[in-house]
Enzyme design. Structure first.
Site, PDB file in Angstrom:
ATOM      1  N   ASP A  98      62.020 -17.639  18.628  1.00 18.30           N
ATOM      2  CA  ASP A  98      60.817 -17.092  19.248  1.00 18.30           C
ATOM      3  C   ASP A  98      59.691 -16.984  18.208  1.00 18.30           C
ATOM      4  O   ASP A  98      59.920 -16.555  17.076  1.00 18.30           O
ATOM      5  CB  ASP A  98      61.159 -15.701  19.805  1.00 18.30           C
ATOM      6  CG  ASP A  98      60.139 -15.214  20.812  1.00 18.30           C
ATOM      7  OD1 ASP A  98      59.450 -16.045  21.431  1.00 18.30           O
ATOM      8  OD2 ASP A  98      60.063 -13.982  21.004  1.00 18.30           O
ATOM      9  N   LYS A 148      64.906 -12.998  16.909  1.00 20.34           N
ATOM     10  CA  LYS A 148      64.614 -14.212  16.138  1.00 20.34           C
ATOM     11  C   LYS A 148      65.083 -15.469  16.864  1.00 20.34           C
ATOM     12  O   LYS A 148      64.957 -16.579  16.351  1.00 20.34           O
ATOM     13  CB  LYS A 148      65.296 -14.143  14.765  1.00 20.34           C
ATOM     14  CG  LYS A 148      64.644 -13.172  13.814  1.00 20.34           C
ATOM     15  CD  LYS A 148      65.213 -13.331  12.419  1.00 20.34           C
ATOM     16  CE  LYS A 148      64.290 -12.712  11.379  1.00 20.34           C
ATOM     17  NZ  LYS A 148      64.711 -13.006  10.007  1.00 20.34           N
ATOM     18  N   GLU A 149      65.671 -15.286  18.047  1.00 26.62           N
ATOM     19  CA  GLU A 149      66.151 -16.458  18.784  1.00 26.62           C
ATOM     20  C   GLU A 149      65.397 -16.577  20.106  1.00 26.62           C
ATOM     21  O   GLU A 149      64.257 -17.009  20.125  1.00 26.62           O
ATOM     22  CB  GLU A 149      67.679 -16.373  18.915  1.00 26.62           C
ATOM     23  CG  GLU A 149      68.331 -16.371  17.520  1.00 26.62           C
ATOM     24  CD  GLU A 149      69.857 -16.355  17.523  1.00 26.62           C
ATOM     25  OE1 GLU A 149      70.490 -16.672  18.553  1.00 26.62           O
ATOM     26  OE2 GLU A 149      70.426 -16.000  16.468  1.00 26.62           O
ATOM     27  N   MET A 150      65.962 -16.105  21.217  1.00 28.99           N
ATOM     28  CA  MET A 150      65.258 -16.240  22.492  1.00 28.99           C
ATOM     29  C   MET A 150      64.337 -15.051  22.784  1.00 28.99           C
ATOM     30  O   MET A 150      63.452 -15.136  23.640  1.00 28.99           O
ATOM     31  CB  MET A 150      66.261 -16.487  23.621  1.00 28.99           C
ATOM     32  CG  MET A 150      66.959 -17.838  23.467  1.00 28.99           C
ATOM     33  SD  MET A 150      68.411 -18.041  24.528  1.00 28.99           S
ATOM     34  CE  MET A 150      67.620 -18.420  26.098  1.00 28.99           C
TER      35      MET A 150
END
Lengths: 318, 318
Positions: free
Chosen positions: A66, A108-110
């Protein structure tokens, strides 16, 4: 037996790939797997970092998350991921279903939340029949979302690889060099850690068993989860099936060449300098672990409903 | 007639989707379409912004590009995109092949260069046989890359939609309300601009023909390409096929509701306030333009070769 002429059947547009034989929960899971609306930005899906076109990984050192944030660790393959001691490099999830929730809500991902994911999917009328078929009612819960994704992930197996055919008795399935590589792999006990049907994923082992591994990656491995000092730099042993496709290697993705990775493993784990021939043989054998990749039909995702929030990738307030 | 029992056929694992019947150039194009290695970051593919799971668009106001940059304009659908007067909202590309090169090398989109794209694809041994099959030799050129992607895009058609069946004589293919919507659409001459088999894409028209369109989007439309003052705010008329799936609407993606979009079109283009009933009828008719989406089998991409540069999404020096 009454039968439609084959000539006619070839004109039928219904896919005949394995996707067509999946269970309702697997089908829903395949849809959610590819649905970027499970991310805050509406741009990142499970497939973004576990790309089923490229061995179930993104082939990057660490993943793009993200807001283009740099992920903390190399994306492990989703192929054959079920039969492991645990999920994630540090084993913090015990099942695929538990794992599936992680990236969706990792900032830090989706970058989504349980609430956002459920609100968005629940607001899409076209998903309702799929939840009903899979779970009996059309209620959308985060557990149902991750259960479906986990069910789909269990279909992502690659059993039919050359070395498997060799072990089943087809002596011509692999080359002489590949057989030599397998003998070398056994002789030096690489199988102690790379064990089981996946040649890995069965235990946590120290990265740098006999010599420290130099890396700028801050991960402490298993210790990040257990908080136990003795678990420092212990990581889940990576799966070797399809290793030819799942570069770059190690938890930090620092090494992109398979011969280099084999050389380093010899030095760090076995205190052994493999000869160039031994390395070439082992690499040749490793390539016999590349299986037929799953046949995936891209899902057709239902459109937003009137109440579906429109994703704002650049909005910082979320 | 000799015939394999259908029961036996369902066990065959070969996909029977249209992908299986594609030409070598279309097959190569399908691979390149999904290959993020055509982007500087190794993270963005054609499918990132023209997602074939979601009507050939990303359903965002404007797209997410390299380094999470905000794209300048709403991503138009790739479905049925061939038979248009030109490509892009401003028509700066005359063919799909010419268009395909744009996003790959646009610094706000995939951020690559002709050289980088060719170097990367040329360094992947597994692509060679596909180039040979498609072009006779395995030489990789940017023109061959875009020609293949264009060839694949031409397969992305959705001919079999309810209104098409109605026009072919199936009076039950659409509802009474949808028929009323079509009559209203014709009566007020929406077809003047939304003409042709795609109900659009055939001409450039002024956004805000009778009343200025208020937007923060800096695009001047056709004028950005022609530099002619009289082309200011002239945009290619969007395709209405699958409009139910290709929200948000207009070149700035400002409107996500179809009724709202129809209301605004009436006011800005026709100086007409449609009644709620008229809007509901037109929207109902527009939904009869949603066709069967193309059956896409996800390609299995060949792994990097020893010389393939590893993408560095966060590296600024590129």
């Amino acid at each position: 037996m009454s039968c439609i002429p084959c000539s006619a059947q070839t004109e039928v547009n219904i896919p005949r790939s394995p996707s067509a034989q999946e269970t309702p929960m697997q089908e829903l899971g395949r849809m959610l797997w590819f649905d970027p609306r499970l991310s805050r930005s509406g741009f990142i899906s499970c497939n973004s970092c576990h790309n089923l076109s490229t061995g179930g990984v993104d082939n990057l050192k660490t993943s793009v998350g993200d807001y283009w944030q740099q992920g903390p660790i190399n994306s492990p393959t989703v192929l054959n991921a079920e039969h492991q001691v645990a999920q994630f490099w540090d084993g913090r999830a015990s099942t695929l279903e538990e794992q599936a929730g992680g990236p969706i809500t990792n900032s830090k991902e989706m970058g989504a939340t349980h609430e956002l994911a459920v609100t968005v999917i629940d607001s899409i009328p076209g998903y309702k029949p799929y939840f009903r078929k899979a779970f009996g009612t059309d209620e959308v819960t985060f557990d149902r979302i991750t259960a479906s994704i986990g069910a789909f992930e269990k279909t992502l197996v690659t059993p039919d690889y050359p070395f498997a055919r060799y072990m089943k008795g087809d002596r011509n399935a692999i080359s002489e060099q590949q057989i030599r590589g397998w003998e070398t792999f056994k002789k030096y006990r690489c199988v102690t850690c790379h064990s089981g049907p996946n040649y890995g994923g069965k235990s946590f082992q120290k990265m740098g068993a006999v010599k420290d591994y130099e890396t700028t990656n801050p991960s402490l491995g298993r210790a990040d989860f257990t908080k136990r000092d003795r678990d420092r730099m212990f990581f889940k042993v990576p799966i070797l099936l399809n290793i030819e496709l799942t570069y770059p290697y190690f938890h930090d993705g620092a090494v992109s060449s398979l011969p280099e990775a084999v050389k380093i493993m010899g030095e760090l784990q076995l205190e052994r300098s493999f000869s160039p021939e031994q390395i070439a043989d082992i690499v040749a054998w490793l390539k016999s672990l590349t299986g037929k990749q799953p046949e995936i039909v891209l899902p057709k995702l239902p459109p937003n409903g009137p109440l579906t929030p429109i994703a704002e990738p650049w909005q910082k307030s979320n």
